[in-house]
Design a protein around this motif. Structure first.
Motif, PDB file in Angstrom:
ATOM      1  N   LEU A   1      21.210  43.691  17.595  1.00 54.55           N
ATOM      2  CA  LEU A   1      20.614  42.669  16.728  1.00 54.55           C
ATOM      3  C   LEU A   1      20.939  42.911  15.263  1.00 54.55           C
ATOM      4  O   LEU A   1      21.166  41.967  14.512  1.00 54.55           O
TER       5      LEU A   1
ATOM      6  N   LYS B   1      25.034  42.573  14.979  1.00 54.95           N
ATOM      7  CA  LYS B   1      25.537  41.285  15.470  1.00 54.95           C
ATOM      8  C   LYS B   1      26.973  41.394  15.995  1.00 54.95           C
ATOM      9  O   LYS B   1      27.758  40.458  15.916  1.00 54.95           O
TER      10      LYS B   1
ATOM     11  N   TYR C   1      28.828  41.773  19.283  1.00 56.06           N
ATOM     12  CA  TYR C   1      28.677  41.692  20.737  1.00 56.06           C
ATOM     13  C   TYR C   1      30.017  41.793  21.471  1.00 56.06           C
ATOM     14  O   TYR C   1      30.072  41.612  22.672  1.00 56.06           O
TER      15      TYR C   1
END
Length: 128
Positions: free
Chosen positions: A44, A47, A49
């Motif tokens: 989170l 960011k 991924y």
């Protein structure tokens, strides 16, 4: 490396102390949940991924199954064996890794590697 070694030692001592009150399955549940929370928080915040896409999801699941079983065995070993024996057995992991890589991945096993595996096993037997 020092931080990793310290965390493994603390986890081993903590699991050993809690073994009379908490079952190994519960320790695994808490450890996995905490790991999931930490990884989720990092994802989170960063960011990023991109490292979570895979075309081999089944193999990742199989790998994680073996990893989970290994962790369970390690924690169970801590509760039933003396810590010195657990750590002596844990030092054989590189030896088994070389043997398994030879068997399943076709990695070449040279005389040097074979000698290292043999000496490693002798070292573990001496410490045991």
């Amino acid at each position: 490396m020092s931080g990793t070694l310290l965390s493994f030692c603390l986890m081993a001592v903590g699991a050993r102390e809690l073994s009379g009150e908490i079952h190994t399955s519960q320790v695994m549940l808490f450890r996995s949940a905490l790991g999931l929370l930490v990884i989720s928080f990092i994802l989170l915040v960063t960011k990023n991924y991109s490292g979570f896409s895979s075309k081999r999801l089944g193999l990742h699941g199989l790998r994680n199954t073996f990893h989970f079983a290994g962790q369970y065995g390690w924690l169970l070993g801590i509760t039933v064996l003396p810590l010195a024996e657990v750590f002596a057995l844990e030092f054989t992991v590189p030896l088994w890794t070389a043997i398994i890589a030879w068997l399943f991945l076709g990695e070449a096993i040279t005389m040097r590697k074979l000698a290292a595996i043999g000496l490693g096993l002798v070292g573990v037997l001496v410490c045991w």
